[in-house]
Enzyme design. Structure first.
Site, mmCIF file in Angstrom:
data_model
loop_
_atom_site.group_PDB
_atom_site.id
_atom_site.type_symbol
_atom_site.label_atom_id
_atom_site.label_comp_id
_atom_site.label_asym_id
_atom_site.label_seq_id
_atom_site.Cartn_x
_atom_site.Cartn_y
_atom_site.Cartn_z
ATOM 1 N N PHE A 9 0.793 -1.408 0.005
ATOM 2 C CA PHE A 9 -0.067 0.094 0.020
ATOM 3 C C PHE A 9 1.147 1.328 0.234
ATOM 4 C CE2 PHE A 9 0.791 -1.700 4.671
ATOM 5 C CZ PHE A 9 0.989 0.517 5.465
ATOM 6 N N CYS A 10 0.109 2.431 -0.400
ATOM 7 C CA CYS A 10 0.895 3.744 -0.764
ATOM 8 C C CYS A 10 -0.144 4.396 -0.432
ATOM 9 C CB CYS A 10 1.933 3.761 -1.672
ATOM 10 S SG CYS A 10 1.208 3.609 -3.187
ATOM 11 N N THR A 11 0.332 6.025 -0.408
ATOM 12 C CA THR A 11 -0.653 7.140 0.322
ATOM 13 C C THR A 11 -2.130 7.300 -1.034
ATOM 14 O OG1 THR A 11 1.078 8.644 0.834
ATOM 15 C CG2 THR A 11 -0.706 9.341 0.130
#
Length: 233
Positions: A175-177
């Site tokens: 996951f990331c922003t």
């Protein structure tokens, strides 16, 4: 009163005539008083901008008039002011710097809707990795997520080479922003022989929009690259 829209969007798609596109986009933004950052590369577009509802809609209509960006999707939030000091529209070698050859238009991991994300977090057979930089992770992350302790995203391939094994780590979720870094990270792992690779659809921002705080496995705040600094549920 929240009068301004903050729109975040990206898309990997082969783009040409980059200088011409930059000039046209800048003209639309300046006419509408939009501020923020829009990056263009031969691989696609990556942006976070803010303006009035009308001006953001005009910009998105302009971008989607190009066949390569016709299905461009956005994440939006409301704010009581424009959280950017100026407008930057630039051509870059990559819309998110990875420095490792991947093609997210060819193959990426399986998208996981925020409503299903908690299931992966609870699955003991899944290793969940935060692909953001170390200083971002310090603000907040998901329960049980691995922090690669990278100073910049281009260090992720080295982290994967040294710490992940397709024979041992059969299920990897990332996951990331907003999702863009995971497009490249999942594409990279699949090219390295990993079979089951997942990523959070729309990133942390989508999760914080969709999941009620009482059901959330997110801890802390999510760092964003503007004057808001962080956002929460």
């Amino acid at each position: 009163m929240n009068e301004f829209v903050v729109a975040t969007f990206y898309k990997f798609s082969a783009l040409d005539r980059l200088d011409e596109r930059v000039d046209a986009i800048r003209e639309v933004c300046e006419a509408g008083g939009i501020k923020g950052t829009i990056l263009l590369a031969e691989e696609g577009i990556n942006a976070t901008v803010s303006g009035t509802r009308e001006s953001v809609d005009i910009l998105l209509k302009h971008l989607r008039s190009s066949p390569e960006l016709a299905d461009l999707k956005t994440r939006e939030a409301l704010h009581d002011s424009i959280p950017f000091q100026r407008l930057k529209v630039r051509v870059k070698p990559e819309v998110v710097t990875f420095r490792c050859e991947v093609d997210p238009t060819e193959v990426v991991g399986e998208y996981v809707h925020p409503r299903r994300w908690n299931e992966l977090l609870d699955d003991p057979d899944v290793i969940v990795i935060d692909t953001r930089n170390e200083f971002e992770v310090e603000y907040g992350t998901f329960e049980g997520a691995v922090d690669p302790k990278t100073a910049k995203f281009s260090e992720f391939p080295d982290f994967a080479e040294e710490n992940l094994d397709p024979k041992k780590n059969r299920k990897v979720a990332m996951f990331c922003t907003g999702g863009i870094r995971c497009e490249k990270a999942t594409s990279h792992l699949l090219a390295k022989g990993f079979d089951e690779v997942y990523h959070l659809q729309g990133g942390i921002l989508h999760y914080l929009e969709e999941i009620p705080e009482e059901e959330s496995k997110w801890r802390g705040e999510c760092f964003v690259f503007d004057e808001r600094e962080t956002v929460g549920h």
